[in-house]
Design an enzyme around this catalytic site. Structure first.
Site, mmCIF file in Angstrom:
data_model
loop_
_atom_site.group_PDB
_atom_site.id
_atom_site.type_symbol
_atom_site.label_atom_id
_atom_site.label_comp_id
_atom_site.label_asym_id
_atom_site.label_seq_id
_atom_site.Cartn_x
_atom_site.Cartn_y
_atom_site.Cartn_z
ATOM 1 N N LYS A 1 0.807 -0.965 0.070
ATOM 2 C CA LYS A 1 0.241 0.283 -0.141
ATOM 3 C C LYS A 1 1.548 1.604 -0.202
ATOM 4 O O LYS A 1 0.089 2.441 -0.740
ATOM 5 C CB LYS A 1 -0.764 -0.319 0.837
ATOM 6 C CG LYS A 1 -1.179 1.543 1.831
ATOM 7 C CD LYS A 1 -2.363 1.499 0.225
ATOM 8 C CE LYS A 1 -3.159 3.046 1.190
ATOM 9 N NZ LYS A 1 -4.293 3.889 -0.482
ATOM 10 N N LYS B 1 2.138 11.680 5.011
ATOM 11 C CA LYS B 1 1.939 10.679 6.242
ATOM 12 C C LYS B 1 2.478 9.222 5.566
ATOM 13 O O LYS B 1 3.658 8.521 5.208
ATOM 14 C CB LYS B 1 0.992 9.803 6.759
ATOM 15 C CG LYS B 1 0.886 8.656 7.731
ATOM 16 C CD LYS B 1 -0.590 8.130 8.111
ATOM 17 C CE LYS B 1 -1.566 8.078 7.110
ATOM 18 N NZ LYS B 1 -1.811 6.600 6.651
#
Ligand code: NAP
Length: 301
Positions: free
Chosen positions: A184, A252
């Site tokens: 991911k 992030k």
């Protein structure tokens, strides 16, 4: 690696549908929980801000622990590892209610090392764990066509598969714990770099006085095509940054990816360059806006 396309909900065996506790009802979680309900799952929800949970119409637990105590499968969809840990192991957290033999699937995007650590802590309690982040933004969460990549034991993946298939179209078991998170992060860093490349092409095109629509159409039909071009060129041209995926969350993910890439050795130079501009946009107050707002940082270069 094993995977599947989605099955129509009516084909799913109701016997395999254990009760699901869904913890975290933000942009993504609210829509994913709604799809579980639509597919016939019995879902109990909890959200830090209760008002958001009320919109869903599902039974609401007062605490994550209370929700977890009622479910075999517990799904977390929050922000990053500190929030996942708080929801699982904090006061009133799911761990207080989890029964031995329960299964937790964290679908937030967090660092692989954090996924493995959470998996280890849950294993000590006899609870299984999958890191199962998703790709596809708000629209795909809404229509149940997310891509879901799960790391963990095969048996755990098979147990969670019916729930995953209610939320996603491409549902893959990608390897051991941590590998869902790693894949991911790589995907999102490529998307972040690509979005920035599109932003810079639009800026240079404007400076050259070329027709922006023609530029986008040619790139879409040519080797400059990408999902980010299709999704973000329009919002970038219009400066419409209504958040589908918040810039802070993209930052992030890029940072987690860089930490992994640099610790592993190869690094990720283009990701490092992108990080600088996403960080600048966040510092300029755009963190809660869609990550297409990175064009504003590129415009001020
Ligand atoms: P979001 O809209 O910001 O929602 C965040 C959720 O986390 C909210 O339910 C929030 O609760 C909860 N939360 C935050 N801090 C918490 C804490 N300390 N304790 C308990 N709950 C807390 O984010 P999102 O877009 O749904 O994204 C969720 C995750 O999916 C992130 O990891 C993101 O990177 C990932 N993701 C997002 C997208 C996307 O396009 N949006 C796509 C793929 C993956 P409140 O309602 O109380 O604030």
């Amino acid at each position: 690696m094993t995977g599947s396309g989605s099955r129509p909900p009516e084909e799913a065996d109701t016997a395999e549908r254990e009760r699901v506790a869904f913890l975290g009802l933000g942009i993504m979680g609210s829509r994913m929980a709604a799809n579980l309900r639509r597919a016939g799952f019995d879902v109990v929800v909890w959200n830090r801000t209760r008002a958001r949970a009320e919109e869903l119409g599902a039974p609401i637990a007062d605490t994550a622990a209370e929700a977890a105590a009622q479910a075999g499968l517990v799904i977390t969809m929050v922000v990053d590892a500190p929030q996942v840990e708080e929801v699982l192991f904090g006061r009133g957290g799911a761990a207080e209610g989890l029964a031995q033999g329960a299964l937790v699937a964290d679908m937030s995007t967090i660092a692989p090392s954090a996924s493995r650590s959470i998996g280890g802590r849950l294993a000590e309690r006899g609870v299984g764990f999958l890191d199962a982040p998703v790709t596809g933004s708000k629209p795909k969460a809404e229509d149940g066509t997310l891509t879901i990549m799960a790391g963990g034991e095969s048996a755990h993946f098979e147990r969670a598969r019916p729930a995953f298939e209610a939320m996603g179209t491409l549902v893959l078991h990608v390897g051991p714990q941590g590998h869902g998170s790693m894949i991911k992060l790589l995907n999102n860093t490529v998307a972040a770099v690509n979005t920035l490349a599109v932003a810079q092409a639009l800026i240079v095109g404007r400076a050259a006085g070329v027709n922006a629509e023609a530029l986008v159409r040619v790139m879409q039909a040519g080797s400059g095509a990408s999902a980010m071009l299709d999704l973000k060129a329009g919002p970038m041209l219009e400066h419409d940054f209504d958040p589908l995926f918040k810039l802070d969350h993209m930052l992030k993910d890029v940072r987690h990816c860089l930490t992994e890439a640099e610790a592993l050795g190869p690094g990720f130079g283009l990701g490092r360059a992108a990080e600088e501009l996403y960080a600048r946009a966040a510092a300029n107050g755009l963190g809660e806006r869609d990550f297409a707002a990175v064009i504003e940082a590129a415009e001020t270069m």
